[in-house]
Design a protein around this motif. Structure first.
Motif, PDB file in Angstrom:
ATOM      1  N   LEU B 355       0.843  -1.200   0.000  1.00  0.00           N
ATOM      2  CA  LEU B 355       0.000   0.000   0.000  1.00  0.00           C
ATOM      3  C   LEU B 355       0.872   1.242   0.000  1.00  0.00           C
ATOM      4  O   LEU B 355       1.855   1.309   0.749  1.00  0.00           O
ATOM      5  N   ASP B 356       0.527   2.203  -0.837  1.00  0.00           N
ATOM      6  CA  ASP B 356       1.202   3.504  -0.773  1.00  0.00           C
ATOM      7  C   ASP B 356       0.376   4.392   0.140  1.00  0.00           C
ATOM      8  O   ASP B 356      -0.712   4.851  -0.222  1.00  0.00           O
ATOM      9  N   LEU B 357       0.885   4.584   1.330  1.00  0.00           N
ATOM     10  CA  LEU B 357       0.127   5.187   2.418  1.00  0.00           C
ATOM     11  C   LEU B 357       0.315   6.694   2.430  1.00  0.00           C
ATOM     12  O   LEU B 357       1.436   7.180   2.353  1.00  0.00           O
ATOM     13  N   HIS B 358      -0.789   7.420   2.560  1.00  0.00           N
ATOM     14  CA  HIS B 358      -0.638   8.850   2.827  1.00  0.00           C
ATOM     15  C   HIS B 358      -0.034   8.986   4.208  1.00  0.00           C
ATOM     16  O   HIS B 358      -0.493   8.371   5.164  1.00  0.00           O
ATOM     17  N   ASP B 359       0.983   9.789   4.305  1.00  0.00           N
ATOM     18  CA  ASP B 359       1.751   9.853   5.539  1.00  0.00           C
ATOM     19  C   ASP B 359       1.078  10.792   6.539  1.00  0.00           C
ATOM     20  O   ASP B 359       1.569  11.868   6.830  1.00  0.00           O
ATOM     21  N   LYS B 360      -0.043  10.332   7.061  1.00  0.00           N
ATOM     22  CA  LYS B 360      -0.708  11.166   8.058  1.00  0.00           C
ATOM     23  C   LYS B 360      -1.151  10.287   9.234  1.00  0.00           C
ATOM     24  O   LYS B 360      -1.325   9.076   9.077  1.00  0.00           O
ATOM     25  N   PRO B 361      -1.337  10.892  10.401  1.00  0.00           N
ATOM     26  CA  PRO B 361      -1.613  10.102  11.601  1.00  0.00           C
ATOM     27  C   PRO B 361      -2.885   9.267  11.445  1.00  0.00           C
ATOM     28  O   PRO B 361      -3.836   9.677  10.781  1.00  0.00           O
ATOM     29  N   GLY B 362      -2.864   8.095  12.046  1.00  0.00           N
ATOM     30  CA  GLY B 362      -4.082   7.293  12.108  1.00  0.00           C
ATOM     31  C   GLY B 362      -4.277   6.309  10.975  1.00  0.00           C
ATOM     32  O   GLY B 362      -5.129   5.431  11.051  1.00  0.00           O
ATOM     33  N   ALA B 363      -3.488   6.431   9.914  1.00  0.00           N
ATOM     34  CA  ALA B 363      -3.706   5.562   8.748  1.00  0.00           C
ATOM     35  C   ALA B 363      -3.457   4.103   9.103  1.00  0.00           C
ATOM     36  O   ALA B 363      -4.266   3.226   8.781  1.00  0.00           O
ATOM     37  N   VAL B 364      -2.333   3.849   9.791  1.00  0.00           N
ATOM     38  CA  VAL B 364      -1.994   2.462  10.118  1.00  0.00           C
ATOM     39  C   VAL B 364      -3.065   1.860  11.025  1.00  0.00           C
ATOM     40  O   VAL B 364      -3.530   0.728  10.813  1.00  0.00           O
ATOM     41  N   ALA B 365      -3.477   2.629  12.008  1.00  0.00           N
ATOM     42  CA  ALA B 365      -4.512   2.133  12.922  1.00  0.00           C
ATOM     43  C   ALA B 365      -5.796   1.821  12.167  1.00  0.00           C
ATOM     44  O   ALA B 365      -6.435   0.772  12.374  1.00  0.00           O
ATOM     45  N   ALA B 366      -6.162   2.695  11.236  1.00  0.00           N
ATOM     46  CA  ALA B 366      -7.392   2.488  10.473  1.00  0.00           C
ATOM     47  C   ALA B 366      -7.307   1.226   9.622  1.00  0.00           C
ATOM     48  O   ALA B 366      -8.247   0.425   9.566  1.00  0.00           O
ATOM     49  N   ILE B 367      -6.167   1.042   9.003  1.00  0.00           N
ATOM     50  CA  ILE B 367      -5.983  -0.143   8.148  1.00  0.00           C
ATOM     51  C   ILE B 367      -6.032  -1.418   8.994  1.00  0.00           C
ATOM     52  O   ILE B 367      -6.702  -2.396   8.628  1.00  0.00           O
ATOM     53  N   ALA B 368      -5.327  -1.381  10.120  1.00  0.00           N
ATOM     54  CA  ALA B 368      -5.301  -2.562  10.985  1.00  0.00           C
ATOM     55  C   ALA B 368      -6.707  -2.910  11.459  1.00  0.00           C
ATOM     56  O   ALA B 368      -7.075  -4.093  11.543  1.00  0.00           O
ATOM     57  N   THR B 369      -7.490  -1.908  11.721  1.00  0.00           N
ATOM     58  CA  THR B 369      -8.872  -2.137  12.180  1.00  0.00           C
ATOM     59  C   THR B 369      -9.716  -2.768  11.071  1.00  0.00           C
ATOM     60  O   THR B 369     -10.464  -3.719  11.311  1.00  0.00           O
ATOM     61  N   ILE B 370      -9.573  -2.221   9.867  1.00  0.00           N
ATOM     62  CA  ILE B 370     -10.338  -2.784   8.735  1.00  0.00           C
ATOM     63  C   ILE B 370      -9.969  -4.251   8.508  1.00  0.00           C
ATOM     64  O   ILE B 370     -10.835  -5.102   8.287  1.00  0.00           O
ATOM     65  N   LEU B 371      -8.667  -4.564   8.595  1.00  0.00           N
ATOM     66  CA  LEU B 371      -8.232  -5.955   8.411  1.00  0.00           C
ATOM     67  C   LEU B 371      -8.836  -6.841   9.494  1.00  0.00           C
ATOM     68  O   LEU B 371      -9.347  -7.928   9.216  1.00  0.00           O
ATOM     69  N   ALA B 372      -8.785  -6.346  10.738  1.00  0.00           N
ATOM     70  CA  ALA B 372      -9.328  -7.132  11.851  1.00  0.00           C
ATOM     71  C   ALA B 372     -10.828  -7.356  11.668  1.00  0.00           C
ATOM     72  O   ALA B 372     -11.338  -8.461  11.897  1.00  0.00           O
ATOM     73  N   THR B 395       4.375   9.497  -0.343  1.00  0.00           N
ATOM     74  CA  THR B 395       3.662   8.518   0.476  1.00  0.00           C
ATOM     75  C   THR B 395       4.681   7.600   1.120  1.00  0.00           C
ATOM     76  O   THR B 395       5.827   7.525   0.695  1.00  0.00           O
ATOM     77  N   ALA B 396       4.256   6.894   2.143  1.00  0.00           N
ATOM     78  CA  ALA B 396       5.092   5.862   2.751  1.00  0.00           C
ATOM     79  C   ALA B 396       4.647   4.510   2.223  1.00  0.00           C
ATOM     80  O   ALA B 396       3.467   4.313   1.906  1.00  0.00           O
ATOM     81  N   GLN B 397       5.605   3.592   2.122  1.00  0.00           N
ATOM     82  CA  GLN B 397       5.238   2.268   1.632  1.00  0.00           C
ATOM     83  C   GLN B 397       4.946   1.354   2.816  1.00  0.00           C
ATOM     84  O   GLN B 397       5.710   1.313   3.783  1.00  0.00           O
ATOM     85  N   GLY B 421      -9.700   6.455   1.804  1.00  0.00           N
ATOM     86  CA  GLY B 421      -8.736   7.487   1.475  1.00  0.00           C
ATOM     87  C   GLY B 421      -7.428   7.415   2.240  1.00  0.00           C
ATOM     88  O   GLY B 421      -6.694   8.397   2.327  1.00  0.00           O
ATOM     89  N   HIS B 422      -7.100   6.236   2.790  1.00  0.00           N
ATOM     90  CA  HIS B 422      -5.828   6.116   3.501  1.00  0.00           C
ATOM     91  C   HIS B 422      -4.653   5.883   2.553  1.00  0.00           C
ATOM     92  O   HIS B 422      -3.512   6.071   2.923  1.00  0.00           O
ATOM     93  N   VAL B 423      -4.972   5.435   1.360  1.00  0.00           N
ATOM     94  CA  VAL B 423      -3.888   5.068   0.451  1.00  0.00           C
ATOM     95  C   VAL B 423      -3.985   5.845  -0.863  1.00  0.00           C
ATOM     96  O   VAL B 423      -5.067   6.246  -1.277  1.00  0.00           O
ATOM     97  N   ALA B 424      -2.805   6.020  -1.459  1.00  0.00           N
ATOM     98  CA  ALA B 424      -2.736   6.637  -2.781  1.00  0.00           C
ATOM     99  C   ALA B 424      -2.808   5.516  -3.800  1.00  0.00           C
ATOM    100  O   ALA B 424      -2.057   4.545  -3.705  1.00  0.00           O
ATOM    101  N   GLY B 425      -3.674   5.602  -4.729  1.00  0.00           N
ATOM    102  CA  GLY B 425      -3.770   4.582  -5.761  1.00  0.00           C
ATOM    103  C   GLY B 425      -4.351   3.289  -5.206  1.00  0.00           C
ATOM    104  O   GLY B 425      -5.017   3.274  -4.169  1.00  0.00           O
TER     105      GLY B 425
END
Lengths: 435, 435
Positions: B355-372, B395-397, B421-425
């Protein structure tokens, strides 16, 4: 032949029971593939009362003497799973051929010693002498050489043919343990015999190589011509050094057809990591054939075990059922060429040399000079400090990788290096193969 | 049949000329192996005046129409090297069978579309339909499945079946170059066609897989059931990430027999380094079969090229000369089971997700929650800083390796992650296979 193929099994050990397992599980499927039913009609084994798993053998024709089974009019095919190059195995196979029965054998020793004579006898009688199970267990190495590569003249055949040795060398590398330690474990797990010398000494590999060489090059089998070296002297330090240099150590059987003559040898070998052969680990086997039209072909799989080996026997059975009867060694045995040994040659791929150096001035210079005097050029050198500085006779480890050189030159140089007192103990020398 | 086997070659391109090369080089050896002479009696090709290397074809029976060659009384075997699933190739093969000629074909498209019908016709006439050259070039994959593994019910067959894709993926990894760049080079070297879509889109692999599936599982050929994904979207970044995690990316064709149904798919796959398959690089192919008795068997070699492919054709020729006529798909075509598709299953081995992540707070937490929320558990995570900090939309990879999960669940989670909207592309998702 009727629409049932009647087989007789001589020797009901693990492989024989494995054949019964497959026929019990896949009898209907095999009948479709074979075009007829395959039925066990007779057996010969020493112990009639021993349990053979779920199989009820009480209604089969039972012989104490495998020769009597071989001659029985109840069977079309003898499957010889007794083993040994003399005695009942040989007598039974000869008797089966003489009475016009097809023969399937897993007996590499019998083939390595008497393969050509048996092939001549079988071909004279128009019966099959099939032995897929004799080399590399479940891997269809015999069928590939005998049938798959008929459009090729092979230049080289080699491989990892002994699961016990491959298991030991893999464990030594992965777990950093010495030969004796891993051998003991392999014996406890049933991967090595109580007397392991046939396997670890390279003799098992040599028997298999002798058969492959004949098939690959169309020459008479010649076990005696094979130079054999086992894995007993492979040190953990060598495996570690090899790993650091990007190599693994494998016991290979190698046969090369130079046109002018053939070279056959069995020995531990350094091979570069990252190839299908180098990544064949644990008990797995790999066979490589270089054909002049097909290029390199690698076959990798289980080289031993009841069921993989029985799988190979089934391939031989169905070939006979389908009337696919080929000359045992690919061309008629009367057309096999005499075996001609190659003269000693420059080793393709150089050598790994490990020396325990007395840590005193001038040793490296002296060694380099001796190598140069013998026209041995060096590809790389690694020198390490004392392995254990507190040891009373501490030495430094000195590792050389040579370019291609004559084995005789290397031996001469090592003799001189050892005599001049620069090293403690003997040089450890391992061939490097490049494919 | 007399003691000469007379063959007719329809299509004199590189493979046809390769067959002539082998017969010219090894005619005598092949006669010994075949038990009779093999002679080219007729040819059909569009251009009579085109040079075919050193071969003088002026004395052969020449046909413009391959159907006329197929019907000619001068031949015992038709070798169809025209290609295509309709038109002259199909007509010629049908005509040959109808007039009682054995058929050898290298035509995977013909087999994938009409294999069962042709097999029925051939078996009704008692002639061979052999196609060793249609799958994996010089590797004896067909013979191994059809004859070598007759004692097994196969559970899985998979492999690297397209040399063009394997070359491109290998070069991308070794040289750090992008897909388009390497493809262009492959085209210049003749490893890829001017229109590469049949290869890089996975369709070539799918045709071959359809044939292997039928042979391995005894089911009717079903090309349409294969889920196909090519290598066009494999990014250099994915190959690099995979390498760091200890994997390579290969285009695999995979067929699994679950008993309840069959799954066939072609797609880029992460496989662990250090196995014979992962180390099959460049233009080489590898075919793996898991049999219930033999275990895993790997065959590796040249999957294309005039001479390796011609080597496979020679194997088919000698089988016919020796009377080794088997049902095309291992069991009689009338006995092939209907193809039954497996229901969607949990993917064995998890997924690689980039994932090409927009480098802003909360993205990782949001993704982890969706996966869970979708019951996807994570085996490992690698997060990298911005690839290019000066880029305007840096973006961060974010790389995930999941545990086994349903593909549908993963897709659902990715849709949500993308929508939120957490990821680019788009997420780049690649299956991981564990063998």
């Amino acid at each position: 032949m009727t629409n049932t193929l009647r087989i007789g099994i001589a020797g009901l050990g693990t492989v024989g029971t494995g054949v019964l397992d497959i026929l019990a599980e896949h009898g209907d499927l095999i009948a479709l593939r074979a075009g007829k039913a395959v039925k066990v009609s007779g057996v010969a084994a020493r112990n009639r009362t021993k349990s053979r798993g779920k199989h009820d053998l009480s209604k089969l024709e039972w012989h104490d003497d495998p020769v009597a089974l071989a001659k029985s009019s109840s069977i079309d095919v003898l499957i010889e799973l007794i083993g040994g190059d003399t005695g009942p195995a040989k007598l039974a196979v000869e008797a089966a051929i003489a009475s016009g029965k097809h023969v399937i054998t897993a007996n590499k020793a019998l083939l390595a010693h008497h393969g050509v004579a048996l092939a001549r006898a079988a071909e004279a009688k128009g019966v099959a002498l099939n032995f897929e199970a004799a080399v590399a267990g479940g891997i269809p190495a015999i069928k590939t050489l005998r049938e798959g590569l008929v459009g090729n003249s092979a230049k080289r055949v080699f491989g990892i043919m002994n699961g016990t040795c491959n298991y030991i060398l893999t464990k030594m590398g992965d777990e950093g343990r010495g030969f004796a330690d891993v051998l003991k474990e392999a014996q406890e797990l049933g991967y090595a015999e109580a007397d392991p010398s046939f396997d670890v000494g390279g003799f098992d590999t040599a028997h298999k190589l002798a058969v492959l060489t004949s098939l690959a090059f169309g020459t008479e089998v010649n076990l005696a011509a094979i130079k054999i070296e086992g894995i007993e002297k492979v040190a953990l330090a060598d495996i570690r050094n090899a790993a650091e240099l990007g190599y693994k150590i494998k016991l290979l059987g190698v046969a090369v057809n130079y046109g002018s003559g053939i070279e056959q040898r069995v020995h531990p070998t350094l091979i570069k990591r990252g190839s299908p052969v180098s990544e064949t680990d644990d008990v797995f086997n790999a066979i490589v054939v270089k054909g002049d039209f097909v290029g390199d072909l690698v076959l990798e799989g289980r080289g031993a075990g009841a069921h993989p080996t029985a799988s190979a026997v089934l391939s031989d059975i169905v070939d006979i059922a389908r009337g696919n009867i080929r000359p045992a060694f690919g061309v008629p045995a009367t057309e096999l060429k005499k075996y001609k040994d190659s003269s000693p040659r420059a080793h393709e791929g150089g050598f790994y040399v490990a020396l325990d150096l007395h840590d005193k001035p001038g040793a490296v210079a002296a060694i380099a000079t001796i190598l140069a005097d013998n026209k041995i050029s060096i590809e790389s050198i690694v020198q390490r400090g004392k392995a254990d500085p507190s040891a009373p006779r501490a030495t430094a480890q000195f590792i050389l990788i040579t370019h291609d050189t004559l084995e005789a030159s290397l031996k001469k140089a090592m003799d001189k290096i050892e005599k001049d007192g620069h090293v403690a103990g003997k040089a450890r020398v391992i061939r490097i193969e490049r494919f």
